[in-house]
Design a protein around this motif. Structure first.
Motif, PDB file in Angstrom:
ATOM      1  N   GLY A 100       1.050  10.820   6.806  1.00  0.00           N
ATOM      2  CA  GLY A 100       2.081  10.488   6.214  1.00  0.00           C
ATOM      3  C   GLY A 100       1.476   9.845   5.311  1.00  0.00           C
ATOM      4  O   GLY A 100      -0.075   9.250   5.430  1.00  0.00           O
ATOM      5  N   LEU A 101       1.327  10.045   3.530  1.00  0.00           N
ATOM      6  CA  LEU A 101       0.947   9.870   2.072  1.00  0.00           C
ATOM      7  C   LEU A 101       0.932   8.112   3.000  1.00  0.00           C
ATOM      8  O   LEU A 101       1.631   6.971   3.247  1.00  0.00           O
ATOM      9  N   ILE A 102      -0.237   7.105   1.860  1.00  0.00           N
ATOM     10  CA  ILE A 102      -0.258   5.555   1.309  1.00  0.00           C
ATOM     11  C   ILE A 102      -0.219   5.454   0.620  1.00  0.00           C
ATOM     12  O   ILE A 102      -1.267   5.660  -0.155  1.00  0.00           O
ATOM     13  N   GLU A 103       0.707   4.387   0.383  1.00  0.00           N
ATOM     14  CA  GLU A 103       0.595   3.875  -1.011  1.00  0.00           C
ATOM     15  C   GLU A 103       0.082   2.407  -0.686  1.00  0.00           C
ATOM     16  O   GLU A 103       0.585   1.425  -0.008  1.00  0.00           O
ATOM     17  N   GLY A 104      -0.838   2.445  -1.166  1.00  0.00           N
ATOM     18  CA  GLY A 104      -1.810   0.892  -1.306  1.00  0.00           C
ATOM     19  C   GLY A 104      -1.602   0.184  -1.979  1.00  0.00           C
ATOM     20  O   GLY A 104      -1.744  -1.370  -1.783  1.00  0.00           O
ATOM     21  N   ALA A 146      -7.806   9.304  -0.269  1.00  0.00           N
ATOM     22  CA  ALA A 146      -7.577   8.938  -1.008  1.00  0.00           C
ATOM     23  C   ALA A 146      -6.397   7.201  -0.372  1.00  0.00           C
ATOM     24  O   ALA A 146      -6.376   6.724   0.441  1.00  0.00           O
ATOM     25  N   ALA A 147      -5.736   8.575  -0.295  1.00  0.00           N
ATOM     26  CA  ALA A 147      -4.575   8.566  -0.244  1.00  0.00           C
ATOM     27  C   ALA A 147      -3.955   8.237   1.725  1.00  0.00           C
ATOM     28  O   ALA A 147      -3.014   8.157   1.976  1.00  0.00           O
ATOM     29  N   THR A 148      -4.969   8.692   2.080  1.00  0.00           N
ATOM     30  CA  THR A 148      -5.047   8.874   3.428  1.00  0.00           C
ATOM     31  C   THR A 148      -6.319   8.073   4.459  1.00  0.00           C
ATOM     32  O   THR A 148      -5.750   7.302   4.995  1.00  0.00           O
ATOM     33  N   VAL A 149      -7.164   8.972   5.188  1.00  0.00           N
ATOM     34  CA  VAL A 149      -8.059   7.951   5.822  1.00  0.00           C
ATOM     35  C   VAL A 149      -9.004   7.311   5.156  1.00  0.00           C
ATOM     36  O   VAL A 149      -8.402   5.760   5.335  1.00  0.00           O
ATOM     37  N   ASN A 150      -9.057   7.469   3.945  1.00  0.00           N
ATOM     38  CA  ASN A 150      -9.847   5.594   3.282  1.00  0.00           C
ATOM     39  C   ASN A 150      -8.419   4.127   3.188  1.00  0.00           C
ATOM     40  O   ASN A 150      -9.115   3.414   3.718  1.00  0.00           O
TER      41      ASN A 150
END
Ligand SMILES: [Zn+2]
Length: 422
Positions: A96-100, A366-370
């Motif tokens: 699942g992607l992450i919006e930081g 960038a959008a996952t593990v980071n």
């Protein structure tokens, strides 16, 4: 093993929408039971687990409850006889992607200016919009967001997060900051006569000096802030240029109070001096950073401060600044500043990172593990691993080769629950 169409599966899982969430600060404090129902076997063409560079052809993922039970080549996975299989031909399964960096309480400025949203839109109107924004974000494959300020909408982010966690509305896991903190005079709607300036709503909560700052940080924590968001600079110079607000001592105090409560600090900063002060104070992330220099990025790399470039908004020099940060070895995180740009279009930032010099793999990381590591949840979300929360997205094509594949969302699962299937 039972075979089921996507649609019938979605219908079957809908009751699980009520009461499915996970625990921990942000992401869903106030844990509920995992969703009922049989284990689910997801069968895409390949799995990109975000740990290895290349996707694994022919791998499958077995989900039980809210967790990933197995991820491996199909022959190596023991599939329980009662499992439901979801075939996802032509797709790559990714975390699942992450919006930081989102503002679920804002909508795009090309629809309504920031001034008018803060001054003329009621809280109820803004929350009604935010409900739609949360759903659009989730269905775009973004299963987590760090929401960096309600911009005049008080503590509405806290209630929104609770509504999602209680299964009342669909939405991503949320980490929230409530009002955010700024120095007096730096972030309010402009254009008012001097005699009325003290009466108008603010874009963030003003605080100056040790007593007021201590109170405001603690008061935001009291009202539900998972993170503290500080404006290290803003456009308040004599000619409207960005200049630092908080002094070094004030920033140090904000970070020290936040950290002693177990919370991290995100700093809005677009000047080299604001970035330098924030880094020295010990913030976890710097947002925007358009005025970054090789020296300040070197300092960020040394101190382990992540950079959220928000290429979707602002400066024309994003590619050059991003290269400076990469050359210095700074960890790049993904965050679009969604709100000022449209919710549900969160993929634009990941694509924008590629357009500004990252490889598709670097942008996906960038959008996952980071981002997961930045949130302190690197052992729970952001990669496809046994024991992690089942936050998964199936996209048509292979995003490690063509980043635009992340727009071709075929299935979204959060916490083991299917929220969108095409
Ligand atoms: Zn923002």
């Amino acid at each position: 093993m039972r075979k089921t169409s996507l649609i019938s599966l979605l219908v079957a899982l809908l009751p699980a929408l009520a009461g499915a969430q996970a625990g921990g600060r942000g992401g869903g404090r106030g844990a509920a039971a995992p969703p009922p129902g049989p284990p689910v076997l997801l069968v895409p063409d390949r799995v990109w687990n975000a740990v290895d560079a290349a996707p694994h052809e022919g791998w499958v993922v077995l989900v039980r409850g809210d967790r990933i039970e197995a991820v491996d080549a199909k022959a190596n996975v023991q599939v329980p006889p009662e499992a439901t299989t979801i075939n996802l031909p032509g797709t790559t399964l990714i975390p699942g992607l992450i919006e930081g960096h989102s503002h679920l309480l804002l909508h795009p400025y090309n629809e309504t200016s920031w001034n008018d949203q803060v001054l003329h839109e009621s809280l109820a109107l803004r929350v009604a919009r935010a409900v739609n924004h949360a759903k659009a974000t989730l269905l775009a494959g973004f299963t987590s967001v760090r929401d960096l300020g309600t911009e005049g909408a008080g503590y509405a982010d806290v209630g929104l997060k609770e509504a999602i966690n209680q299964g009342i509305i669909p939405g991503p896991r949320m980490w929230v900051v409530t009002k955010a903190i700024v120095v007096t005079g730096q972030y309010a709607p402009k254009g008012f006569a001097t005699e009325y300036m003290d009466e108008i709503p603010q874009g963030a909560e003003e605080a100056d000096g040790p007593d007021k700052i201590s109170h405001v940080v603690r008061d935001q924590i009291k009202h539900g802030a998972d993170w503290i968001k500080v404006y290290a600079d803003y456009r308040w110079g004599p000619n409207g240029e960005a200049m630092p607000g908080f002094t070094q001592d004030e920033l140090n105090l904000i970070v020290s109070i936040a950290k002693s409560s177990g919370r991290q600090v995100a700093a809005h900063s677009s000047t080299a001096e604001g970035m330098r002060r924030s880094t020295l104070a010990g913030v976890a992330t710097i947002e925007h950073g358009d005025g970054g220099t090789p020296e300040v990025f070197k300092l960020m790399a040394e101190r382990g401060v992540c950079y959220v470039p928000t290429v979707s908004v602002g400066g024309r020099n994003k590619a050059a600044v991003l290269k400076m940060a990469m050359d210095a070895g700074v960890t790049i995180c993904n965050g679009a500043d969604s709100g000022p740009v449209a919710h549900g279009d969160n993929a634009r930032e990941v694509e924008g990172l590629v357009a500004n010099g990252l490889t598709p793999l670097q942008a996906l990381r960038a959008a996952t593990v980071n981002d997961a590591k930045m949130l302190g949840w690197g052992d729970k979300i952001g990669s496809v691993q046994k024991g992690f929360y089942a936050d998964l997205v199936a996209v048509r094509g292979d995003p490690t080769k063509d980043i635009s594949a992340i727009r071709q969302v075929q299935l979204v699962m959060k916490n083991g629950v299917v929220y969108g299937a095409r």
